[in-house]
Design a protein around this motif. Structure first.
Motif, PDB file in Angstrom:
ATOM      1  N   ASP A 104       0.812  -1.217   0.000  1.00  0.00           N
ATOM      2  CA  ASP A 104       0.000   0.000   0.000  1.00  0.00           C
ATOM      3  C   ASP A 104       0.846   1.267   0.000  1.00  0.00           C
ATOM      4  N   ILE A 118       2.787   6.815   5.679  1.00  0.00           N
ATOM      5  CA  ILE A 118       2.547   6.398   7.071  1.00  0.00           C
ATOM      6  C   ILE A 118       1.069   6.149   7.324  1.00  0.00           C
ATOM      7  N   ASP A 119       0.274   7.004   6.771  1.00  0.00           N
ATOM      8  CA  ASP A 119      -1.162   6.903   7.019  1.00  0.00           C
ATOM      9  C   ASP A 119      -1.759   5.619   6.446  1.00  0.00           C
ATOM     10  N   VAL A 120      -1.236   5.176   5.307  1.00  0.00           N
ATOM     11  CA  VAL A 120      -1.823   3.968   4.708  1.00  0.00           C
ATOM     12  C   VAL A 120      -1.238   2.677   5.265  1.00  0.00           C
ATOM     13  N   CYS A 121      -0.078   2.764   5.862  1.00  0.00           N
ATOM     14  CA  CYS A 121       0.579   1.532   6.329  1.00  0.00           C
ATOM     15  C   CYS A 121      -0.218   0.900   7.465  1.00  0.00           C
ATOM     16  N   PRO A 122      -0.729  -0.333   7.255  1.00  0.00           N
ATOM     17  CA  PRO A 122      -1.585  -0.939   8.279  1.00  0.00           C
ATOM     18  C   PRO A 122      -0.811  -1.489   9.473  1.00  0.00           C
ATOM     19  N   SER A 123       0.469  -1.709   9.307  1.00  0.00           N
ATOM     20  CA  SER A 123       1.197  -2.473  10.323  1.00  0.00           C
ATOM     21  C   SER A 123       1.988  -1.607  11.291  1.00  0.00           C
ATOM     22  N   GLY A 124       2.111  -0.335  10.961  1.00  0.00           N
ATOM     23  CA  GLY A 124       2.977   0.497  11.787  1.00  0.00           C
ATOM     24  C   GLY A 124       4.452   0.299  11.454  1.00  0.00           C
TER      25      GLY A 124
END
Ligand code: SF4
Ligand code: SF4
Lengths: 767, 320
Positions: B82, B112-118
């Motif tokens: 993503d 950063i906002d789209v990254c689901p995992s942190g």
């Protein structure tokens, strides 16, 4: 063995309360009087040194199918001889098969749906099928004056009333209490017999002491601490022979026994004598603790899963304030704590009250220290928060100040409050699952709940719409449990009235009304709501990802949940990382949690039980968070299928939830909406580089801060994860390792494997 | 033996006080609660971002630069891709082990906002004193009951001298004790005037005595640092505790440790904190796209520890 006493000699059917009184009188009169050389207390709960109590009119019958395997099962096996097995199998259980609470209620209500639902085990567990005894009697009165004045009172009242029903009540009281006196008398005779056989100076003295004491108690008032404890023990035996040993609790024993301690002390002249006396007292209380373990609750195999490792949960309460609001911490408090520290046993279940600002810092520090040494007990309560909570629901202040822990953590006003504080374990998560599935429970695979709308048909345009559906399912389920509880309550009135217990309460004697009929001053029922964390985390996921940020749609989330998140790794990861969790002290999550608490409080509080009292909710779970978890599908919170819920209202061990934020979160919930108390478990692993003193100081600081912030209750498991893992592999090295499950103590190695894993994975804080 | 690769680079930013106007904001990486190792009791650590030194072993690489950075943690990444979609300049390549092309990356932070995992995280944002104060005060009872408080850490907190002054004055008024961890490279005049009145403890890094070694491994000489240390001894009664980071092969040479011990001795100091080497930082550094200057992967061994203990045998070394 009980045979019913259903009819008298003329063949007339006896009123239930009279039947119970006769039965109890018979049992106590014919009970084998046992006195052991090495015990400081005379009498045993069963006819053996240690025994399992079978109550065929309660849940005894659940053992029927397991009679053959009971001696060899893995968890909590019971020895049973062939004669007993035969007797139970051929005579006892067949006779009682329709004379127990469950079957009576079923027949009386034409196999109602709520009872059918109960038997699915997925939704709720109703304790009335087992017991109604989660309460605390007025022991101070009986210890002080003895049973004779109560018998006399019953006689006098019987002669002044005209009403037959009332006359019967007083007769029953008298008959039941006379049974206790018979038993005490037989113990005295046994003491004399043993005395005659024994050597002078040695054991003979020991038995003579028993004979002397039993001449006086429990018929008359105790004069010494020793007499008081012996008297208490006999009353305790009697109560456990009347009603199931599940959660009946001992009360504020430090406060109640202190007058005897003081008066004994006054008679002592030298320091040496006083020192010896204190040592004897520690030994006496230690003996009492051991005696409390001479009876084991009957648990069928399914029960080991549901209530893993639970004992009969005889709670003792220490400290806090007295009815005038002054500190109740005294010499006996510290004696009880010393014994707790020395013995490290799971039962009695120790509960300490701490009133910030009134009880001393040293006292709190000592509680923490004992908790550390035993690794699990006592559980520590905020007196101020509890008293406020009780006051807010119309308990008088003076009464609220006398509260005692019952069973696990729940409050009872001793001798006034028949509050069956654990009437049910209520699985809130089932309501959430049904709101996701238009009333169908995914694992039960049937329409259990009401139709509240389908996600697939876009029934929930806003989060409020969904919350409303959840609330409706919650109410539906709660009403099922309430109906079920009430029907079992009515069954108790017929099957198991409690004349002995009633005589130790304010109310029944005045009103000629048994406790089961609503004779007490306060008549609430207590509920344990399970799964708060899982619910809040799930609702938060839905709110945030579906409605606020629209990162997914409800249908996709629902599919993912149905598929246990298989093939939905991205969504699962997103939930775990990007949704604020309960315990992170995030304002929005806190508000949602409070809203759920308020909702379930209102649903229950606004209904009345069969004794005319309110339903009070609490948030603790015994070990049912594991049992219900294994019967539940995946949740929007990201929790996977069959995994345990979190215990009590303890936050999940996840990112963003640290010890301090979870302490703040729990402390921020309103006590007045959780009057049946909470269980907040904190597992702390001390740093090996810190000294004992440093660790005690640190944990005391956590506890003090939590209470200052308004938290109600907390219990520490002070042990390292490594120790627990090692204990799973080498159970023999850890037979005495105590852990707090959720409100009660258990030996770690006796727990079911799932529960062990749950505890290992609990949030651990390094100190 | 450890392989040590040295790369010289002078710090470009920040300059003393440039980020520090009254009421100004400070670049902060993180607040860590319930810390029990950096000062007495239960503490909250505030990690300021930006440092005038460039220690080759820097344990908190995300606090070197005073600007926000993009941090990538490969362990968390689920390779969903993503971020690639979200990155307009095309700075992300899933097949590149470093993942981010730092030359192309504009630090727009959209990924950063789209990254689901942190796995992709922002390291550092601007805070006002109000914000930090409110965060700190949430745990106020814990400090009070454990004799704990706040520890300013970093990075180098004194980079934000005015911000710190305002914050610590407020904390003092609220009864919360404050400690500072400093590398010692600051303007003493400002420190004495703006900070000293509000502090309760100073944890002062002493890395080398030899100025050339200091320059070689931290990018700056230590003349000012050691002078500041001595001045503090004269100017204040609060505890000033020297701390020595033990970096095998660099600060742990016998010669260096003996000269540190002698220096402390000359100044009448009897207590020193010895900070054991922790190799876990190296991954953090890579995640920020910083080049590794020193990459020993092992903890210290027994022999090293015995030698160090011997040198400081006349000192109180606490739990070392
Ligand atoms: S968005 Fe995050 S998890 Fe997905 S590939 Fe990029 S870094 Fe990895
Ligand atoms: S910060 Fe912006 S430019 Fe840099 S990798 Fe992320 S999306 Fe691309």
């Amino acid at each position: 063995m009980k045979t019913g006493f259903e009819h008298d000699r003329e063949g007339t059917r006896r009123p239930p309360i009279l039947r119970q009184a006769q039965a109890l009188n018979y049992i106590l009169t014919n009970k084998k009087p046992l006195i052991r050389t090495n015990s400081m207390l005379a009498g045993t709960t069963t006819s053996r040194d240690v025994g399992v109590m079978i109550y065929p009119e309660g849940h005894g019958i659940t053992l029927w199918p397991e009679l053959k395997t009971i001696a060899t099962r893995k968890i909590q096996p019971y020895d049973i001889d062939e004669h007993t097995r035969e007797l139970l199998d051929k005579k006892v259980f067949p006779f009682w098969s329709d004379r127990n609470v469950r079957e009576y209620a079923r027949a009386a209500n034409n196999s109602p749906r709520y009872q059918e639902l109960d038997e699915k085990f997925v939704l709720y567990f109703m304790w009335k099928t087992v017991a109604l005894s989660h309460t605390v009697p007025d022991f101070p009165r009986i210890l002080k004056h003895g049973l004779l004045p109560v018998i006399e009172d019953a006689e006098r009242r019987k002669n002044t009333v005209d009403d037959e029903r009332q006359k019967t009540f007083y007769s029953a009281t008298e008959i039941a209490l006379r049974g206790i006196l018979h038993y005490a008398d037989h113990l005295r005779e046994e003491a004399l017999r043993l005395m005659a056989k024994a050597q002078k100076n040695g054991p003979a003295e020991h038995y003579k002491r028993f004979a002397d004491m039993l001449e006086r108690v429990p018929a008359s008032g105790a004069r010494t601490l020793y007499e008081a404890v012996q008297s208490l023990w006999i009353l305790w035996i009697a109560l456990h022979n009347e009603s199931t040993n599940a959660g009946l609790s001992l009360g504020h024993l430090d406060l109640w026994l202190q007058p005897y301690f003081e008066s004994d002390m006054q008679g002592l002249k030298t320091d040496r004598e006083r020192e010896d006396y204190v040592k004897q007292t520690i030994e006496l209380i230690g003996n009492f603790f051991f005696k409390c373990q001479d009876h084991v609750p009957l648990v069928a195999d399914i029960g080991n899963k549901l209530f893993g490792g639970s004992s009969s949960d005889q709670a003792i309460t220490l400290g806090g304030v007295d009815k005038n609001g002054s500190s109740a911490v005294n010499d006996m408090t510290y004696i009880f704590l010393k014994v707790t520290e020395m013995l490290t046993i799971r039962d009695p279940n120790m509960n300490a009250r701490y009133y910030p600002g009134i009880n001393s810092d040293d006292y709190l520090r000592r509680l923490v220290e004992v908790n550390m040494v035993t690794s699990a007990t006592p559980s520590i309560h905020n007196d101020k928060a509890m008293i406020q909570s009780l006051k807010s629901i119309q308990f008088k202040e003076e009464d609220a100040r006398q509260w005692c822990a019952t069973g696990c953590v729940e409050p009872t006003i001793p001798g006034k409050h028949f509050g069956h504080t654990n009437s049910m374990m209520f699985n809130m998560v089932a309501a959430l699952e049904m709101s996701l599935n238009n009333g169908v429970h995914p694992l039960a695979e049937e329409q259990i709940g009401i139709k509240t709308g389908s996600i697939e048909e876009d029934a929930f345009p806003t989060f409020e719409d969904f919350f409303h559906a959840f609330e409706r399912q919650l109410r539906f389920l709660a009403y099922q449990t309430i109906d079920c509880n009430n029907s079992f309550g009515f069954a108790h009135q017929v099957i198991r009235p409690t004349p002995t217990l009633s005589s130790m309460f304010e109310g029944p004697m005045e009103k000629a009304k048994d406790l089961t009929e609503g004779g007490a001053v306060y008549n609430t029922s207590g509920v344990a709501c399970i799964g708060l964390t899982d619910i809040v985390d799930s609702l938060m996921t839905i709110k945030k990802l579906v409605y606020d940020e629209k990162k997914t749609d409800f249908k996709t989330l629902h599919k993912a949940v149905d598929n246990n998140f298989e093939d939905y790794i991205k969504l699962h990861t997103l939930i775990q990382n990007k949704v604020a969790k309960f315990g992170s002290d995030t304002p929005e999550v806190n508000r949602l949690a409070q809203r759920v608490v308020d909702t379930v409080f209102d649903i229950f509080y606004n209904r009345t039980n069969y004794r005319g009292g309110h339903y009070l909710v609490g948030f603790w779970s015994m070990s049912n968070h594991v049992a219900f978890g294994t019967l539940s599908g995946a949740l929007p919170s990201g929790r996977l299928r069959y995994k345990p819920f979190t215990p009590g209202l303890t936050p999940e061990n996840v990112k963003g939830v640290d010890l301090l934020s979870s302490i703040r979160t729990i402390a921020g919930l309103k006590p007045e909406k959780m009057p049946n108390n909470i269980a907040f478990n904190v597992k702390v692993a001390p740093d090996s580089r810190d000294t004992h003193e440093e660790t005690v100081d640190q944990i005391t600081a956590y506890a003090k801060s939590y209470f200052e912030l308004g938290g109600m209750q907390m219990q520490f498991n002070i042990v390292t994860t490594e120790t627990l893992k090692d204990a799973m592999e080498n159970p023999d090295n850890y037979r005495n390792l105590l852990v707090r499950v959720s409100g009660y103590n258990a030996y770690f190695v006796e727990l079911d494997k799932d529960l062990q894993l749950e505890i290992v994975n609990r949030q651990q804080m390094r100190v | 033996m450890t392989t040590t690769k040295i790369r010289q680079k002078l710090p470009k930013e920040p300059q003393q006080g440039t980020h520090a106007m009254p009421g100004a904001q400070a670049m902060i990486v993180d607040l860590k609660r319930n810390s029990l190792d950096d000062g007495p009791g239960i503490r909250t650590l505030v990690f300021f971002k930006g440092c005038p030194l460039r220690c080759v072993w820097c344990h908190n690489p995300e606090t070197k630069h005073a600007y926000p950075e993009l941090a990538f943690d490969a362990k968390l990444c689920i390779s969903c891709g993503d971020c690639v979609q979200a990155c307009k300049p095309g700075a992300i390549d899933l097949d590149d082990p470093k993942r981010i092309n730092r030359q192309t990356c504009t630090r727009c932070m959209e990924c950063i906002d789209v990254c689901p995992s942190g796995a992709l995280k922002r390291a550092g944002r601007l805070y006002t004193t109000d914000e930090v104060f409110a965060e700190i005060m949430k745990d106020e009872p814990f400090y009070r009951y454990s004799s704990g408080g706040v520890t300013f850490s970093g990075g180098e907190p004194t980079v934000y001298m005015h911000f710190l002054s305002e914050l610590s004055a407020r904390l003092k008024a609220a009864g919360v004790p404050a400690a500072i961890e400093t590398c010692g490279l600051y303007n003493h005049g400002l420190f004495e005037k703006l900070l000293l009145p509000y502090l309760d403890m100073i944890l002062f890094d002493i890395k080398f005595i030899d100025p050339f070694m200091h320059k070689k491994y931290t990018g700056s000489t230590n003349t000012v640092i050691l002078r500041n240390f001595v001045k503090l001894q004269e100017k204040t009664d609060i505890p000033v505790i020297p701390r020595v980071p033990l970096i095998p092969g660099i600060t742990t040479t016998e010669e260096n440790l003996v000269s540190i011990a002698n220096f402390l001795d000359r100044n009448g100091i009897k207590k020193v904190e010895l900070l054991s080497y922790n190799p876990l930082w190296t991954e953090k550094s890579a995640g920020l796209g910083h080049e590794l200057d020193y990459d020993r992967k092992k903890f210290m061994d027994k022999g090293e520890i015995v030698m160090i203990k011997q040198i400081f045998k006349d000192f109180d070394t606490g739990k070392f």
